[in-house]
Motif scaffolding. Structure first.
Motif, mmCIF file in Angstrom:
data_model
loop_
_atom_site.group_PDB
_atom_site.id
_atom_site.type_symbol
_atom_site.label_atom_id
_atom_site.label_comp_id
_atom_site.label_asym_id
_atom_site.label_seq_id
_atom_site.Cartn_x
_atom_site.Cartn_y
_atom_site.Cartn_z
ATOM 1 N N VAL A 68 0.837 -1.200 0.000
ATOM 2 C CA VAL A 68 0.000 0.000 0.000
ATOM 3 C C VAL A 68 0.877 1.257 0.000
ATOM 4 O O VAL A 68 0.593 2.234 -0.706
ATOM 5 N N LEU A 69 1.946 1.241 0.798
ATOM 6 C CA LEU A 69 2.868 2.382 0.806
ATOM 7 C C LEU A 69 3.478 2.614 -0.574
ATOM 8 O O LEU A 69 3.607 3.759 -1.028
ATOM 9 N N THR A 71 0.881 3.990 -3.034
ATOM 10 C CA THR A 71 0.633 5.391 -2.721
ATOM 11 C C THR A 71 1.798 6.269 -3.159
ATOM 12 O O THR A 71 1.601 7.345 -3.750
ATOM 13 N N GLY A 72 3.012 5.809 -2.885
ATOM 14 C CA GLY A 72 4.192 6.566 -3.264
ATOM 15 C C GLY A 72 4.329 6.719 -4.761
ATOM 16 O O GLY A 72 4.684 7.793 -5.267
ATOM 17 N N ALA A 109 1.844 6.560 -6.954
ATOM 18 C CA ALA A 109 0.751 7.418 -7.418
ATOM 19 C C ALA A 109 1.070 8.892 -7.201
ATOM 20 O O ALA A 109 0.688 9.760 -8.013
ATOM 21 N N ARG A 110 1.769 9.190 -6.126
ATOM 22 C CA ARG A 110 2.116 10.582 -5.827
ATOM 23 C C ARG A 110 3.387 11.044 -6.527
ATOM 24 O O ARG A 110 3.738 12.220 -6.473
#
Length: 200
Positions: free
Chosen positions: A112-113, A116-117, A119-120
């Motif tokens: 998940v990290l 998220t990373g 995607a950002r």
């Protein structure tokens, strides 16, 4: 074979001994196959984002029996002792459960990290295919569960040692794997609430 016929050092440590034996066999096989084949096998067993998307159950299981390098076999005696301590204390089911929850929970948290990373734009896309295998998440969870087993006299030293190892990993490696170790230890520590009357 009855439990009494097992060698003394194996009794009460069957889960850890069996697990370590499988990992040792897999590691031995990987050392004798051609390097290209070895790299493909490890990559196929990895819990990287690509594999978790395509075959999540397969890699979550397989990755726990594959080491990133042959030098990681140095962890196997600790694995036998850690899983054995939990088995002798709470039984074989608890030792398996602690390892599985730590391995799966930490792996998914790290995934998940990473998602998220990426995607950002904070994490490079190539990380999605990097190799991630090993026994360390499950072992860290077992270590966290054993917090409830360590006597009061040795608990500060145990916690200090665990914290030192985990924090050092965060700052030295600066990797998501180090974060996974911290999460896995936390999962194991959280499981101590279920030990109840078994506490020391």
């Amino acid at each position: 074979m009855s439990r009494n016929r097992l060698p003394r050092w194996v009794r009460g440590r069957q889960v850890g001994v069996a697990y370590a034996s499988i990992v040792l066999i897999v590691t031995g096989v990987l050392q004798v196959v051609p390097e290209g084949a070895r790299e493909r096998i490890v990559q196929e067993a990895s819990t990287n984002l690509v594999n978790l998307r395509d075959k999540p159950l397969t890699v979550l299981a397989a990755s726990a029996f594959v080491l990133g390098s042959w030098t990681s076999i140095a962890q196997l005696p600790v694995l036998v002792l850690g899983y054995g301590a939990v088995q002798r204390w709470l039984g074989w089911r608890a030792s398996v459960l602690a390892g599985v929850l730590g391995h799966v929970g930490a792996t998914l948290f790290v995934a998940v990290l990473l998602v998220t990373g990426i995607a950002r734009g904070d994490v490079a896309l190539r990380v999605a295919a990097e190799t991630d295998v090993g026994i360390s998440y499950g072992l860290a969870s077992v270590g966290g569960l054993l917090v409830a087993r360590v006597g009061r006299r040795w608990l500060p030293a145990y916690l200090a040692g665990a914290a030192g190892y985990l924090v050092y990993g965060l700052f030295a490696d600066r990797s998501f794997t180090a974060v996974g170790h911290l999460v896995a230890f936390g999962i194991g520590t959280a499981l101590t609430v279920f030990t109840g009357r078994h506490r020391t």
